[in-house]
Motif scaffolding. Sequence first.
Motif, PDB file in Angstrom:
ATOM      1  N   ARG A 202       0.850  -1.189   0.000  1.00  0.00           N
ATOM      2  CA  ARG A 202       0.000   0.000   0.000  1.00  0.00           C
ATOM      3  C   ARG A 202       0.883   1.235   0.000  1.00  0.00           C
TER       4      ARG A 202
ATOM      5  N   MET B 166      -0.417   4.567  -0.108  1.00  0.00           N
ATOM      6  CA  MET B 166      -1.060   5.667   0.602  1.00  0.00           C
ATOM      7  C   MET B 166      -2.345   5.156   1.253  1.00  0.00           C
ATOM      8  N   VAL B 167      -2.782   5.875   2.297  1.00  0.00           N
ATOM      9  CA  VAL B 167      -4.124   5.678   2.865  1.00  0.00           C
ATOM     10  C   VAL B 167      -4.736   7.060   2.992  1.00  0.00           C
ATOM     11  N   GLY B 168      -5.776   7.346   2.166  1.00  0.00           N
ATOM     12  CA  GLY B 168      -6.229   8.727   2.085  1.00  0.00           C
ATOM     13  C   GLY B 168      -5.061   9.586   1.640  1.00  0.00           C
ATOM     14  N   PRO B 169      -4.857  10.754   2.278  1.00  0.00           N
ATOM     15  CA  PRO B 169      -3.714  11.587   1.903  1.00  0.00           C
ATOM     16  C   PRO B 169      -2.425  11.228   2.638  1.00  0.00           C
TER      17      PRO B 169
ATOM     18  N   GLU C  43     -13.462   7.323   2.569  1.00  0.00           N
ATOM     19  CA  GLU C  43     -13.245   6.276   1.573  1.00  0.00           C
ATOM     20  C   GLU C  43     -12.102   5.352   1.958  1.00  0.00           C
ATOM     21  N   GLU C  44     -11.029   5.902   2.517  1.00  0.00           N
ATOM     22  CA  GLU C  44      -9.867   5.078   2.861  1.00  0.00           C
ATOM     23  C   GLU C  44      -9.587   5.195   4.350  1.00  0.00           C
TER      24      GLU C  44
ATOM     25  N   GLY D 296      -6.798   8.076   7.889  1.00  0.00           N
ATOM     26  CA  GLY D 296      -7.243   7.935   6.520  1.00  0.00           C
ATOM     27  C   GLY D 296      -7.893   9.213   6.041  1.00  0.00           C
TER      28      GLY D 296
ATOM     29  N   GLU E 181     -10.004  11.079   2.325  1.00  0.00           N
ATOM     30  CA  GLU E 181     -10.284  10.987   0.897  1.00  0.00           C
ATOM     31  C   GLU E 181      -8.979  10.932   0.120  1.00  0.00           C
ATOM     32  N   PRO E 182      -8.931  10.145  -0.960  1.00  0.00           N
ATOM     33  CA  PRO E 182      -7.698  10.060  -1.763  1.00  0.00           C
ATOM     34  C   PRO E 182      -7.320  11.430  -2.327  1.00  0.00           C
TER      35      PRO E 182
ATOM     36  N   ASP F 238      -5.788  14.051  -5.232  1.00  0.00           N
ATOM     37  CA  ASP F 238      -6.168  14.262  -6.623  1.00  0.00           C
ATOM     38  C   ASP F 238      -5.074  13.792  -7.574  1.00  0.00           C
TER      39      ASP F 238
ATOM     40  N   PRO G 139      -1.803  10.475  -8.250  1.00  0.00           N
ATOM     41  CA  PRO G 139      -0.711   9.784  -7.560  1.00  0.00           C
ATOM     42  C   PRO G 139       0.344  10.760  -7.057  1.00  0.00           C
TER      43      PRO G 139
END
Length: 294
Positions: free
Chosen positions: A30, A32-35, A195-196, A241, A243-244, A246, A248
Amino acid sequence: MSPIETLVVPRTSDLGDGVKVRRALPSAQRRMVGPFVFLDEMGPVSFAPGLGMDVRPHPHIGLSTVTYLYEGAMMHRDSAGHVQKIRPGEINWMTAGRGIVHSERSPNIARRDGQRLAGLQMWVGLPNRHEETNPGFVHYGLDAQPIVEGEGVRAQVAAGSLFGKTSSVQTLSPLFLGDIQMRAGSTFELAAEYEERAAYLSRGSVEVDGQVYAPGQLIVFAAGVPVTIRAVDDVRLAVLGGEPLDGPRFVWWNFVSSSKDRIEQAKADWERNRFDQTVPGDETEYIPLPAPRG
């Protein structure tokens, strides 16, 4: 549907002076988790009188660093002139943006008397529109972080919102961070509002969906599924965690960016002394750019 997406077993690195860290993010399992793009657990380590932690001045771009201690104390200094001691449960939130240099060392009294040190070091990637923002630093005491307690569970909402409470810590993207202590046999539910989500175990074991997880593991949860966590024994864990981001992010040494070219520029800037790299009160040392791997 299983609530578990991924299990990360961190690798251990020795930083010298008896300090070992377990790096959960980034990992092969993994990135990242979220930001959150980086998560280290340091210690616990006991320093004898006269010894201490010494992270010499080094640069960052494109991220916010988050230092959260369980035990001991550290002294932060940066090139923007901030000097701040951090104690357990407090938050040092430094936003590098276009570039900042900082050091973290044991305070003089702790170095004189010796101390036990343990905690988490995290990096939060910045949204594209903030990657080149001016550098800044904010220290938050315990009064900025709500406490939620009940039935053997104590949760400190370090950042974002959790269990219906919201921290006063200011962030640049939707995220959450919580420090949770549990008595053996207690449970809590981690809602699926972000989300994450993940949990990092520092002490004790927990059971999730019939599986027991040990200290030093990062459990990454599936999106959209509420998770019930039960303490097998006395537990301390961090939940984190959001939100991802914007797009990679690329991570090289202490640099994070959505652009590989920007990282190459930061490497050249540090090597050629183009950073504003003087850290007041810590001017004589710095960490050089790592040599390319052969």
